[in-house]
Design a protein around this motif. Structure first.
Motif, PDB file in Angstrom:
ATOM      1  N   PHE A  34      19.044  -5.737   6.873  1.00 56.28           N
ATOM      2  CA  PHE A  34      18.660  -5.471   5.488  1.00 56.28           C
ATOM      3  C   PHE A  34      17.287  -6.068   5.180  1.00 56.28           C
ATOM      4  N   LEU A  35      17.032  -7.254   5.685  1.00 56.24           N
ATOM      5  CA  LEU A  35      15.759  -7.917   5.395  1.00 56.24           C
ATOM      6  C   LEU A  35      14.586  -7.150   5.997  1.00 56.24           C
ATOM      7  N   ILE A  36      14.745  -6.673   7.224  1.00 52.95           N
ATOM      8  CA  ILE A  36      13.667  -5.914   7.864  1.00 52.95           C
ATOM      9  C   ILE A  36      13.393  -4.625   7.103  1.00 52.95           C
ATOM     10  N   CYS A  37      14.447  -3.926   6.714  1.00 55.41           N
ATOM     11  CA  CYS A  37      14.267  -2.657   5.998  1.00 55.41           C
ATOM     12  C   CYS A  37      13.617  -2.872   4.629  1.00 55.41           C
ATOM     13  N   LEU A  38      14.030  -3.905   3.917  1.00 52.57           N
ATOM     14  CA  LEU A  38      13.453  -4.177   2.602  1.00 52.57           C
ATOM     15  C   LEU A  38      11.977  -4.547   2.715  1.00 52.57           C
ATOM     16  N   GLY A  39      11.641  -5.392   3.676  1.00 52.01           N
ATOM     17  CA  GLY A  39      10.249  -5.774   3.859  1.00 52.01           C
ATOM     18  C   GLY A  39       9.377  -4.613   4.288  1.00 52.01           C
ATOM     19  N   THR A  40       9.901  -3.763   5.171  1.00 51.61           N
ATOM     20  CA  THR A  40       9.127  -2.609   5.639  1.00 51.61           C
ATOM     21  C   THR A  40       8.917  -1.597   4.521  1.00 51.61           C
ATOM     22  N   ALA A  41       9.951  -1.365   3.714  1.00 50.86           N
ATOM     23  CA  ALA A  41       9.808  -0.436   2.592  1.00 50.86           C
ATOM     24  C   ALA A  41       8.769  -0.937   1.591  1.00 50.86           C
ATOM     25  N   ALA A  42       8.797  -2.235   1.292  1.00 49.33           N
ATOM     26  CA  ALA A  42       7.810  -2.799   0.370  1.00 49.33           C
ATOM     27  C   ALA A  42       6.401  -2.686   0.938  1.00 49.33           C
ATOM     28  N   PHE A  43       6.253  -2.894   2.226  1.00 50.01           N
ATOM     29  CA  PHE A  43       4.946  -2.763   2.873  1.00 50.01           C
ATOM     30  C   PHE A  43       4.400  -1.343   2.720  1.00 50.01           C
ATOM     31  N   GLY A  44       5.280  -0.353   2.874  1.00 45.96           N
ATOM     32  CA  GLY A  44       4.839   1.035   2.802  1.00 45.96           C
ATOM     33  C   GLY A  44       4.397   1.485   1.428  1.00 45.96           C
ATOM     34  N   LEU A  45       4.872   0.807   0.370  1.00 53.04           N
ATOM     35  CA  LEU A  45       4.543   1.228  -0.994  1.00 53.04           C
ATOM     36  C   LEU A  45       3.404   0.432  -1.621  1.00 53.04           C
ATOM     37  N   ALA A  46       2.920  -0.596  -0.953  1.00 50.18           N
ATOM     38  CA  ALA A  46       1.903  -1.469  -1.546  1.00 50.18           C
ATOM     39  C   ALA A  46       0.617  -0.720  -1.865  1.00 50.18           C
ATOM     40  N   LEU A  47       0.193   0.170  -0.989  1.00 48.63           N
ATOM     41  CA  LEU A  47      -1.065   0.890  -1.203  1.00 48.63           C
ATOM     42  C   LEU A  47      -0.993   1.767  -2.438  1.00 48.63           C
ATOM     43  N   ASN A  48       0.097   2.513  -2.581  1.00 46.94           N
ATOM     44  CA  ASN A  48       0.227   3.427  -3.717  1.00 46.94           C
ATOM     45  C   ASN A  48       0.467   2.705  -5.033  1.00 46.94           C
ATOM     46  N   TYR A  49       0.986   1.505  -4.982  1.00 45.97           N
ATOM     47  CA  TYR A  49       1.312   0.790  -6.224  1.00 45.97           C
ATOM     48  C   TYR A  49       0.161  -0.086  -6.710  1.00 45.97           C
ATOM     49  N   TYR A  50      -0.521  -0.755  -5.802  1.00 47.17           N
ATOM     50  CA  TYR A  50      -1.529  -1.727  -6.208  1.00 47.17           C
ATOM     51  C   TYR A  50      -2.975  -1.255  -6.003  1.00 47.17           C
ATOM     52  N   ILE A  51      -3.234  -0.472  -4.964  1.00 46.50           N
ATOM     53  CA  ILE A  51      -4.611  -0.169  -4.582  1.00 46.50           C
ATOM     54  C   ILE A  51      -5.059   1.200  -5.080  1.00 46.50           C
ATOM     55  N   LYS A  52      -4.311   2.238  -4.785  1.00 44.00           N
ATOM     56  CA  LYS A  52      -4.735   3.607  -5.086  1.00 44.00           C
ATOM     57  C   LYS A  52      -4.934   3.869  -6.585  1.00 44.00           C
ATOM     58  N   PRO A  53      -4.088   3.339  -7.491  1.00 41.81           N
ATOM     59  CA  PRO A  53      -4.339   3.600  -8.917  1.00 41.81           C
ATOM     60  C   PRO A  53      -5.705   3.142  -9.384  1.00 41.81           C
ATOM     61  N   GLY A  54      -6.181   1.986  -8.905  1.00 42.32           N
ATOM     62  CA  GLY A  54      -7.509   1.520  -9.290  1.00 42.32           C
ATOM     63  C   GLY A  54      -8.608   2.430  -8.806  1.00 42.32           C
ATOM     64  N   ILE A  55      -8.434   2.993  -7.597  1.00 43.07           N
ATOM     65  CA  ILE A  55      -9.439   3.916  -7.059  1.00 43.07           C
ATOM     66  C   ILE A  55      -9.492   5.193  -7.890  1.00 43.07           C
ATOM     67  N   VAL A  56      -8.330   5.706  -8.263  1.00 41.03           N
ATOM     68  CA  VAL A  56      -8.281   6.934  -9.051  1.00 41.03           C
ATOM     69  C   VAL A  56      -8.866   6.708 -10.444  1.00 41.03           C
ATOM     70  N   CYS A  57      -8.547   5.570 -11.057  1.00 43.31           N
ATOM     71  CA  CYS A  57      -9.018   5.300 -12.421  1.00 43.31           C
ATOM     72  C   CYS A  57     -10.536   5.171 -12.490  1.00 43.31           C
ATOM     73  N   LEU A  58     -11.184   4.782 -11.405  1.00 45.05           N
ATOM     74  CA  LEU A  58     -12.642   4.661 -11.413  1.00 45.05           C
ATOM     75  C   LEU A  58     -13.319   6.000 -11.657  1.00 45.05           C
TER      76      LEU A  58
END
Length: 280
Positions: A140-164
């Protein structure tokens, strides 16, 4: 600086003369009806709902593993740790990619990684519900950490790029995306709570996360096609529209997009077959 900002919001230029450009109301209206803004707002909504699992992670470990409360308090940090690793690493790779197509491949690959992790969680949670303690907590821990890793770009990084892309209204665009994301998170948490109250299982809640990930992938592809291949794709396709869309995929380098769309269909089928309620 503060006085200049107040004058701008009142419809005047920096020198105090009446502004000749569109008013803030018109700019916001134009932003709201912008196709790219709408698609990326949908991506942010899905990613925000998915990030709600950070709050649900301790509950999942409590229900599906034999960890003690003290151990859960320690190991539950695996989700924010996965997000942190994603924020630190994926933007470095994303910025070095040469073409928008390669960046699209990376986004879809990360979303696919998160999707595979959630599918594994569905399987593990079903097994743990039928036979408590049968699945090691590390799974469970590996799956949760991997899923969070996969969504970091779309949640934290990409919105700022689009808003510019919205220039002086980039802060307004960012606030609006955050607002719809938080609202979607509230709705998702309430839906998950109602599922549990009616006897639902973690497999059902995780299946909703799969739907969110599939929606993200579809919106990501549509956003790429709109931004790099001209006019938006209408909901009702004619033959000429179909031919223009097919032309986007005529290059051999774009076969990966076909593979991504096929993956979406395969995952949807897998989720559909896993929606059976597991009896405790």
């Amino acid at each position: 600086g503060g006085g200049g900002g107040g004058g701008g919001s009142g419809g005047r230029d920096a020198d105090g003369s009446p502004s000749t450009g569109p008013s803030r109301k018109e700019r916001i209206k134009r932003m709201v009806f912008n196709r790219e803004f709408q698609l990326h707002s949908a991506v942010v909504m899905c990613a925000s709902c998915f990030m709600g699992f950070e709050n649900m992670c301790p509950l999942m470990l409590k229900d599906l593993t034999d960890l003690s409360n003290a151990e859960i308090g320690v190991f539950a940090v695996v989700f924010p740790a996965g997000v942190l690793c994603g924020v630190l690493t994926t933007p470095q790779i994303y910025a070095r990619l040469a073409t928008p197509l390669h960046k699209l491949y990376m986004e879809l690959a990360l979303q696919g990684l998160a999707t595979c992790s959630i599918l594994c969680l569905i399987w593990f949670s079903s097994m743990a519900t039928q036979e408590p303690g049968s699945v090691p907590s590390i799974c469970f821990l590996i799956c949760l950490g991997t899923a969070a890793f996969g969504l970091a770009l779309n949640y934290y990084i990409k919105p700022g790029i689009v808003c510019l892309d919205f220039g002086e209204d980039c802060a307004t665009a960012s606030s609006m995306m955050d607002g719809v994301g938080q609202a979607a998170t509230v709705v998702f948490q309430l839906i998950a709570s109602s599922l549990f109250r009616t006897g639902g299982t973690w497999a059902q809640v995780l299946s909703a996360a799969i739907f969110l990930l599939l929606t993200m992938s579809i919106c990501t592809v549509l956003q790429f096609l709109d931004h790099h291949h001209g006019s938006a794709i209408p909901l009702r396709l004619t033959k000429s529209h179909f031919d223009s869309v097919m032309h986007c995929f005529s290059n051999q380098r774009r076969l990966g997009l076909w593979a991504a769309l096929v993956l979406v269909l395969v995952v949807a089928k897998a989720v559909y077959t896993s929606l059976e309620v597991v009896e405790p």
